[in-house]
Design a protein around this motif. Sequence first.
Motif, PDB file in Angstrom:
ATOM      1  N   LEU A 105       0.812  -1.216   0.000  1.00  0.00           N
ATOM      2  CA  LEU A 105       0.000   0.000   0.000  1.00  0.00           C
ATOM      3  C   LEU A 105       0.845   1.267   0.000  1.00  0.00           C
ATOM      4  CD1 LEU A 105      -2.720   1.392   0.123  1.00  0.00           C
ATOM      5  CD2 LEU A 105      -2.745   1.019   2.603  1.00  0.00           C
ATOM      6  N   LEU A 106       1.828   1.343   0.875  1.00  0.00           N
ATOM      7  CA  LEU A 106       2.599   2.574   1.041  1.00  0.00           C
ATOM      8  C   LEU A 106       3.265   3.048  -0.256  1.00  0.00           C
ATOM      9  CD1 LEU A 106       3.189   4.613   3.242  1.00  0.00           C
ATOM     10  CD2 LEU A 106       5.274   3.345   3.799  1.00  0.00           C
ATOM     11  N   PRO A 107       3.882   2.155  -1.062  1.00  0.00           N
ATOM     12  CA  PRO A 107       4.486   2.636  -2.313  1.00  0.00           C
ATOM     13  C   PRO A 107       3.472   3.236  -3.293  1.00  0.00           C
ATOM     14  CG  PRO A 107       5.338   0.459  -1.736  1.00  0.00           C
ATOM     15  CD  PRO A 107       4.173   0.724  -0.837  1.00  0.00           C
ATOM     16  N   GLY A 111      -0.167   8.211  -5.120  1.00  0.00           N
ATOM     17  CA  GLY A 111      -1.137   8.394  -6.203  1.00  0.00           C
ATOM     18  C   GLY A 111      -2.507   8.775  -5.680  1.00  0.00           C
ATOM     19  N   PHE A 112      -2.920   8.151  -4.585  1.00  0.00           N
ATOM     20  CA  PHE A 112      -4.215   8.490  -3.999  1.00  0.00           C
ATOM     21  C   PHE A 112      -4.199   9.890  -3.408  1.00  0.00           C
ATOM     22  CE2 PHE A 112      -7.096   8.686  -0.338  1.00  0.00           C
ATOM     23  CZ  PHE A 112      -8.305   8.397  -0.958  1.00  0.00           C
ATOM     24  N   PHE A 280     -11.551   5.854  -1.913  1.00  0.00           N
ATOM     25  CA  PHE A 280     -10.408   4.974  -1.667  1.00  0.00           C
ATOM     26  C   PHE A 280     -10.661   3.583  -2.228  1.00  0.00           C
ATOM     27  CE2 PHE A 280      -7.897   1.947   0.763  1.00  0.00           C
ATOM     28  CZ  PHE A 280      -6.632   2.509   0.654  1.00  0.00           C
ATOM     29  N   ILE A 281     -11.861   3.059  -2.062  1.00  0.00           N
ATOM     30  CA  ILE A 281     -12.172   1.729  -2.594  1.00  0.00           C
ATOM     31  C   ILE A 281     -12.037   1.718  -4.111  1.00  0.00           C
ATOM     32  CG2 ILE A 281     -14.045   0.079  -2.964  1.00  0.00           C
ATOM     33  CD1 ILE A 281     -14.958   0.595  -0.108  1.00  0.00           C
ATOM     34  N   ALA A 286      -8.742  -0.226  -8.561  1.00  0.00           N
ATOM     35  CA  ALA A 286      -8.050  -0.008  -9.836  1.00  0.00           C
ATOM     36  C   ALA A 286      -6.574  -0.390  -9.727  1.00  0.00           C
ATOM     37  CB  ALA A 286      -8.196   1.448 -10.270  1.00  0.00           C
ATOM     38  N   GLU A 287      -5.933  -0.041  -8.590  1.00  0.00           N
ATOM     39  CA  GLU A 287      -4.537  -0.420  -8.380  1.00  0.00           C
ATOM     40  C   GLU A 287      -4.382  -1.937  -8.351  1.00  0.00           C
ATOM     41  OE1 GLU A 287      -1.683   1.406  -8.023  1.00  0.00           O
ATOM     42  OE2 GLU A 287      -2.836   3.156  -8.638  1.00  0.00           O
ATOM     43  N   ALA A 288      -5.318  -2.615  -7.696  1.00  0.00           N
ATOM     44  CA  ALA A 288      -5.252  -4.073  -7.606  1.00  0.00           C
ATOM     45  C   ALA A 288      -5.441  -4.714  -8.977  1.00  0.00           C
ATOM     46  CB  ALA A 288      -6.296  -4.588  -6.629  1.00  0.00           C
ATOM     47  N   ARG A 289      -6.340  -4.148  -9.784  1.00  0.00           N
ATOM     48  CA  ARG A 289      -6.526  -4.686 -11.140  1.00  0.00           C
ATOM     49  C   ARG A 289      -5.258  -4.520 -11.962  1.00  0.00           C
ATOM     50  NH1 ARG A 289     -11.729  -2.372 -10.567  1.00  0.00           N
ATOM     51  NH2 ARG A 289     -11.053  -0.463 -11.603  1.00  0.00           N
TER      52      ARG A 289
END
Length: 300
Positions: A105-107, A111-112, A280-281, A286-289
């Motif tokens: 998450l931290l890296p 972006g968020f 955030f969700i 999107a990051e996970a995809r």
Amino acid sequence: MTPFRAIAVFYHVATLNSVMAAADQLGVTASAVSQQLRALEAQVGTVLVTRQGRRIRLTEAGERYFELISDQVEGLIRATETMRGTRTTATLTIRATPTVSTKWLLPRLPGFLDANPSIDVRLDGTNEPTDFARDPVDLEIRHGTGRWPGLHVLPLAEESFVPVCAPRLAPPRSIGPEDLVNFRLIQSLKAQVQWPAWFAAQDLPTPNMARRLSFDRSHMAVDAAVLGLGVALESTLMMERELAGGMLVQPLRDAPAIRITTQWLVCPPANLRRSRVRRFIDWIAAEARSWQISQSGPNG
């Protein structure tokens, strides 16, 4: 005509799940908030809110009404702040395990933050599950099986559990599964996949586990493998940077990965009414995809 003040009060009550919290935020008394809610219900002709102890719950009509007005109210709040030349921030409190927090998450978090300058983030790195009735947490990235009745649960991503080691210990794709008996095996005691299950999936007996190094945190197991202390069995989600940077390699020639989901987005359904939670969700999904697509390449 429905007074905007009553609509704004309802919006704050719905997002905070509390009459008292809404009163504190608006700088009025709880009785004034309740009065505005009753006035709004009289205007729309239906009950919008029911009480459960100190907390409130939206009725089905209340949920529908909130969906209809939330974007407009938030837009008016932003417009007013722009005209006043001020900017207020909302704090998003996220709880996640230390490994997910530091390794994945931290890296990505800059972006968020760049995309949401009106949201401050507090990241609570712990393995303790959240008691949402007591802890001031908006959303948790929880490790486990995904079965938590009464909570809104979304899978983060499917992970691959693979043996890895430092390249000086064994070059990529240079040994077979049966050769692991010659190495110290590193494991995280809380990982969803353990060495005995991995060997069973390869139709191999579990070697003597006397030569092993165990940790209670996955990030410590990953770091130990980077130091060349042995071969670790870990999720590719937790060691993305180490694999991409060549600090860790997959030393086995032919060994299918075990693929499961162990990380979940968890919160009470009512928290989804908070704009900061929804943003955030959407962002982390999107990051996970993107991460999942990157894992589907020839080395994924």
